[in-house]
Design a protein around this motif. Structure first.
Motif, PDB file in Angstrom:
ATOM      1  N   THR A 113       0.823  -1.214   0.000  1.00 52.30           N
ATOM      2  CA  THR A 113       0.000   0.000   0.000  1.00 52.30           C
ATOM      3  C   THR A 113       0.857   1.264   0.000  1.00 52.30           C
ATOM      4  O   THR A 113       0.374   2.345  -0.361  1.00 52.30           O
ATOM      5  N   LEU A 114       2.116   1.148   0.376  1.00 47.37           N
ATOM      6  CA  LEU A 114       3.005   2.321   0.336  1.00 47.37           C
ATOM      7  C   LEU A 114       3.214   2.820  -1.093  1.00 47.37           C
ATOM      8  O   LEU A 114       3.663   3.945  -1.305  1.00 47.37           O
ATOM      9  N   SER A 115       2.885   1.988  -2.079  1.00 46.94           N
ATOM     10  CA  SER A 115       2.996   2.400  -3.485  1.00 46.94           C
ATOM     11  C   SER A 115       1.709   3.028  -4.000  1.00 46.94           C
ATOM     12  O   SER A 115       1.581   3.275  -5.196  1.00 46.94           O
ATOM     13  N   ASP A 116       0.760   3.284  -3.114  1.00 45.42           N
ATOM     14  CA  ASP A 116      -0.525   3.864  -3.511  1.00 45.42           C
ATOM     15  C   ASP A 116      -0.340   5.242  -4.133  1.00 45.42           C
ATOM     16  O   ASP A 116       0.618   5.960  -3.815  1.00 45.42           O
ATOM     17  N   GLU A 117      -1.280   5.601  -4.997  1.00 46.64           N
ATOM     18  CA  GLU A 117      -1.189   6.900  -5.676  1.00 46.64           C
ATOM     19  C   GLU A 117      -1.533   8.062  -4.744  1.00 46.64           C
ATOM     20  O   GLU A 117      -1.119   9.198  -4.986  1.00 46.64           O
ATOM     21  N   ASN A 157      11.960  -4.700   5.314  1.00 43.36           N
ATOM     22  CA  ASN A 157      11.048  -4.847   4.184  1.00 43.36           C
ATOM     23  C   ASN A 157      10.811  -3.534   3.452  1.00 43.36           C
ATOM     24  O   ASN A 157      10.575  -3.522   2.245  1.00 43.36           O
ATOM     25  N   LEU A 158      10.896  -2.421   4.187  1.00 45.46           N
ATOM     26  CA  LEU A 158      10.759  -1.117   3.527  1.00 45.46           C
ATOM     27  C   LEU A 158      11.932  -0.887   2.572  1.00 45.46           C
ATOM     28  O   LEU A 158      11.752  -0.435   1.422  1.00 45.46           O
ATOM     29  N   LEU A 159      13.135  -1.201   3.026  1.00 53.97           N
ATOM     30  CA  LEU A 159      14.310  -1.063   2.159  1.00 53.97           C
ATOM     31  C   LEU A 159      14.248  -2.038   0.982  1.00 53.97           C
ATOM     32  O   LEU A 159      14.651  -1.706  -0.133  1.00 53.97           O
ATOM     33  N   LYS A 160      13.723  -3.226   1.230  1.00 51.33           N
ATOM     34  CA  LYS A 160      13.534  -4.178   0.127  1.00 51.33           C
ATOM     35  C   LYS A 160      12.600  -3.596  -0.928  1.00 51.33           C
ATOM     36  O   LYS A 160      12.824  -3.738  -2.129  1.00 51.33           O
ATOM     37  N   ARG A 161      11.552  -2.955  -0.444  1.00 57.98           N
ATOM     38  CA  ARG A 161      10.576  -2.379  -1.382  1.00 57.98           C
ATOM     39  C   ARG A 161      11.207  -1.237  -2.175  1.00 57.98           C
ATOM     40  O   ARG A 161      10.984  -1.098  -3.384  1.00 57.98           O
ATOM     41  N   PHE A 162      11.988  -0.405  -1.509  1.00 59.43           N
ATOM     42  CA  PHE A 162      12.698   0.671  -2.212  1.00 59.43           C
ATOM     43  C   PHE A 162      13.661   0.091  -3.243  1.00 59.43           C
ATOM     44  O   PHE A 162      13.850   0.648  -4.327  1.00 59.43           O
ATOM     45  N   SER A 163      14.290  -1.028  -2.905  1.00 60.91           N
ATOM     46  CA  SER A 163      15.253  -1.650  -3.813  1.00 60.91           C
ATOM     47  C   SER A 163      14.573  -2.202  -5.058  1.00 60.91           C
ATOM     48  O   SER A 163      15.077  -2.066  -6.172  1.00 60.91           O
ATOM     49  N   SER A 164      13.390  -2.816  -4.854  1.00 61.52           N
ATOM     50  CA  SER A 164      12.685  -3.422  -5.990  1.00 61.52           C
ATOM     51  C   SER A 164      11.867  -2.408  -6.777  1.00 61.52           C
ATOM     52  O   SER A 164      11.579  -2.609  -7.945  1.00 61.52           O
ATOM     53  N   GLU A 165      11.472  -1.318  -6.123  1.00 59.36           N
ATOM     54  CA  GLU A 165      10.698  -0.273  -6.802  1.00 59.36           C
ATOM     55  C   GLU A 165      11.467   1.047  -6.715  1.00 59.36           C
ATOM     56  O   GLU A 165      11.206   1.876  -5.849  1.00 59.36           O
ATOM     57  N   ARG A 166      12.391   1.239  -7.619  1.00 58.30           N
ATOM     58  CA  ARG A 166      13.212   2.461  -7.572  1.00 58.30           C
ATOM     59  C   ARG A 166      12.370   3.722  -7.786  1.00 58.30           C
ATOM     60  O   ARG A 166      12.686   4.791  -7.267  1.00 58.30           O
TER      61      ARG A 166
END
Length: 787
Positions: free
Chosen positions: A456-460, A538-547
């Motif tokens: 959900t952190l990638s929400d618009e 997991n937040l850093l993982k998400r940043f890594s996978s979604e630049r």
């Protein structure tokens, strides 16, 4: 026709007239029959009266000949008129043949049957009430009759019967309800109109308490509310409105639980009027019944949540749904977290056996109503006829909150990408509320919720992200989330293991140098729980996978987390995780992002002040931790030294820059650092340039940066600044014995800068090797393309 003797006491002339095709002749015969029956009444000759009725019924009304049937009907009406008050004794014999004629194929005959029954009922009045069900059944069929004359006649009879019911106090409501429940599902407009008109009449009679039987007919009423006829919809609205008024007046006698699921289904109706009305009812039920509605929470949320994202075309539904949502949320209390202490911890708590009936509506709700069932337009009434009656006065009744169904519904709506923004916000508010009120139970669901909350952190929507961060921050800081061991999650797959072990001054709750579990252990303070470190990983993982997420929302997310949680914990844990990051390019980018936030964000003012002086062991520990990760990016490492006033070490680092590979990106970052030095953040640094004698390494470091830069605008900016540095001879003061505060602080800090410098060189060598590997792979790829 049978022999004349079989039809006595009717004379041959009366018999011939009764079977005549002309109405006037049949009427004359009826008058003769009326006269004859009056004589039998005067003589109290009941056997002859019965015999006449039987002849009219069997030989005429039920005859195969249409004119005979017409004669039989008018003859039976004449008997009733002659009998007067005594007609009640013979009503069964009088009514049954007439009702049979209601099904006749001939519309004229159906009309005459209506006329005959009207006369019979008019004379008998209240005596017909024991036969009300058969009369109602017959009238409900005539209400939908295609012939307007028959329909008109049935309406007259209907009005008469309503008057009788209204005046009487002997109406058998219990016997009538099954028939009403059956007829209420008719799809015929006129039949529906007939049903609603009767419900309105029964509601208006003070001695008839229809509210007790509302659960039996409520579903049918909502279905009628969706009729195509505006008149019928309006009548149904009025009926439902009257019921709701009665519910508000007498909430203690209302069977809320039996109607909850009915409302849940109609709150999801495609028809706006049905949905709005059902939602208004739901609002009143929640407010009046209170915690009695909790077992149906998952179904209610399934119905309510999608409505919160409606646009202005459905503004009314949206507003009522919002009230329902808020009211339901208030019903959850901290005591709900403690109601299943006696239950085994491995099972989700269900309702106590003493309140076994509560588990039935929960099961029905979670099993049938919690997820949208498209195309479902019928409700199994028998499934809802549970012995569930919760008087409103019994607010203290123990109602166990079963979170299983609620969390499932919330998870479903948060996962559905088609769901609107306001619904997602409401879901996150619900989850946050549940973690506040029932943290112990909610942490059983955290592992399943965690992935969707991270996605959900990638929400618009920024608002959705803010609510999501509030929820994640609550999960990461709640005492209920602390594991028994005091460590982070035991799932090592969440951590990127590496050969590097942290060598920073140890403190409580920090990494253990001797334990392999040290790589998983949270370095946070006791205010954080075991989920905090898992969240950071997991937040850093998400940043890594979604630049793209890192570029567009990374700073926003981290800044908000610094407001919601302890900023030192966040930077400490992220630096610790990045130290083991195998993707060196990402590590460098992430360090640059964190450094920019650290230097420029108003949210981190206190942390900057803490690092600026390095007065405490905690601040020095943090500096060491940040430094080791900041080494992924040479320029950010220098800026960290500037921030912490480690000017000599900054100068030593810049000296090492000569051994590094100077790239365009490297020079761009130096350029940005020069721009930062001119910002208010580094006001203290610029003022220290006045004290040339005590800050020689600051000036050397700045000149070092100047030498690194090409002749650019940043070069000119820094050059002009250094030209403003005063002559040390002019800045001499009379007190030459004052020692350098800078050296004092450095000596007191007890930091091994030699070791830090060696670590910097080691990390930069790794970066150099990684760049060369990437360049070699790119060159090989180019060659393959050429070949």
């Amino acid at each position: 026709m049978n022999a004349e003797r079989d039809l006595s006491p009717l004379t041959p002339g009366v018999v011939r007239a009764l079977t005549d095709k002309l109405y006037e002749k049949r009427k004359v015969a009826a008058l003769e029959i009326e006269k004859l029956v009056r004589e039998f009444v005067a003589q109290n000759n009941t056997s002859q009266i019965k015999h006449v009725i039987q002849i009219l019924s069997q030989e005429f009304a039920l005859s195969q000949h249409p004119h005979s049937r017409k004669g039989g009907l008018i003859g039976l009406a004449a008997c009733s008129i002659a009998l007067g008050k005594d007609s009640g004794l013979y009503l069964k014999e009088l009514i049954e043949p007439v009702l049979t004629c209601f099904n006749d194929a001939d519309s004229r005959l159906r009309y005459y049957a209506c006329e005959a029954l009207y006369n019979i009922v008019k004379v008998a009045r209240g005596s017909v009430l024991p036969h009300f069900n058969v009369l109602f059944d017959g009238l409900s069929k005539l209400a939908a009759d295609p012939d307007p004359n028959v329909k008109s006649g049935s309406e007259l009879l209907d009005r008469l019967l309503k008057d009788i019911v209204t005046e009487s106090n002997q109406f058998d409501l219990v016997g009538f309800i099954p028939l009403l429940r059956e007829r209420i599902y008719s799809n015929n407009q006129y039949a529906r109109q007939f049903i609603i008109s009767w419900i309105l009449v029964l509601e208006s009679v003070p001695d008839i308490n229809l509210l007790d039987y509302l659960p039996e007919i409520l579903d049918g009423l909502f279905q009628i509310l969706g009729d195509n006829s505006k008149e019928i919809r309006k009548m149904c609205e009025v009926a439902l409105g009257e019921f709701l008024k009665e519910i508000k007046k007498n909430p203690s006698s209302v069977k809320f639980a039996e109607m909850a699921n009915i409302l849940v289904i109609h709150c999801q109706a495609a028809d706006d009027l049905i949905q709005l009305t059902a939602m208004c009812w739901m609002r009143e039920f929640i407010q009046l019944a209170g915690r009695v509605m909790l077992p149906y929470s998952s179904g209610i949320l399934t119905a309510v949540l999608p409505c919160l994202s409606y646009d202005d075309r459905k503004k009314n539904i949206k507003e009522v749904a919002n009230v329902c949502n808020q009211s339901l949320m208030k019903l959850v209390i901290p005591e709900d977290d403690e109601m299943d202490e006696a239950k085994p911890s491995m099972t989700i708590p269900s309702e106590p056996t003493s309140e076994e009936s509560l588990s039935k509506p929960e099961a029905a709700t979670t099993g049938e109503s919690q997820l949208p069932h498209h195309g479902r337009n019928e409700l199994d009434i028998t499934a809802l006829k549970q012995p569930l009656f919760f008087p409103c006065s019994c607010e203290r009744i123990q109602v166990t909150l079963n979170l299983d169904g609620i969390v499932q519904v919330l998870d479903y709506h948060l996962s559905d990408t088609s769901i609107g923004m306001m619904t997602r916000i409401a879901v996150l508010k619900w989850l946050y509320h549940l973690y506040i009120k029932t943290p112990r139970k909610m942490f059983r669901h955290t592992d399943s919720l965690f992935p969707i909350l991270l996605r959900t952190l990638s929400d618009e929507s920024d608002e959705v992200i803010l609510k999501d961060l509030e929820l994640l921050a609550e999960i990461a800081s709640s005492p209920a989330g602390q594991t028994e061991e005091g460590h982070g999650p035991s799932n090592g797959s969440d951590v990127r293991p590496g050969p590097v072990e942290l060598h920073v001054p140890a403190r409580a709750g920090q990494l253990s140098s001797s334990s392999t579990k040290g790589l998983e252990c949270s370095p946070s303070t006791p205010t954080m729980n075991s989920y905090f470190y898992k969240f950071m990983i997991n937040l850093l993982k998400r940043f890594s996978s979604e630049r793209k997420l890192l570029e567009t929302r990374g700073a926003f997310i981290i800044r908000q987390l610094c407001l919601l949680l302890n900023a030192e914990n966040i930077f400490h844990s992220m630096a610790d995780i990045l130290l083991r990051e195998e993707d060196l390019k990402f590590a460098s980018t992430m360090v640059h992002t964190l450094n920019t936030i650290l230097l420029t964000s108003s949210e981190l003012f206190q942390l900057r002040n803490q690092l600026k002086d390095l007065k405490t062991p905690e601040s020095r520990n943090l500096f060491c931790c940040l430094y080791r990760s900041w080494c992924h990016n040479p320029v950010t490492t220098v800026s960290l030294c500037f921030l912490t006033q480690n000017y000599k070490h900054a100068y030593d680092l810049i000296q090492k820059f000569g051994d590094l590979e100077v790239t365009v990106d490297f020079l761009t970052e130096v350029d940005k650092l020069v721009q930062l030095i001119e910002c208010p953040i580094f006001t203290y640094l610029r003022l220290q340039l006045l004290d040339v004698k005590n800050n020689p390494y600051l000036i050397k470091a700045l000149y070092g940066l100047l030498m690194l830069l090409p002749q650019s605008s940043a070069f000119q900016l820094l050059s002009h600044r250094l030209q403003c540095v005063p002559n040390p001879e002019l800045m001499q003061t009379t007190d030459n014995t004052k020692p350098s505060t800078s050296y004092k602080r450095t000596a007191a800090s007890n930091i091994d800068y030699t070791e830090l410098l060696q670590h910097f060189e080691k990390v930069q060598n790794k970066h150099l090797e990684a760049r060369h590997q990437r360049a070699g792979q790119a060159e090989q790829l180019d060659r393959r393309v050429v070949l």
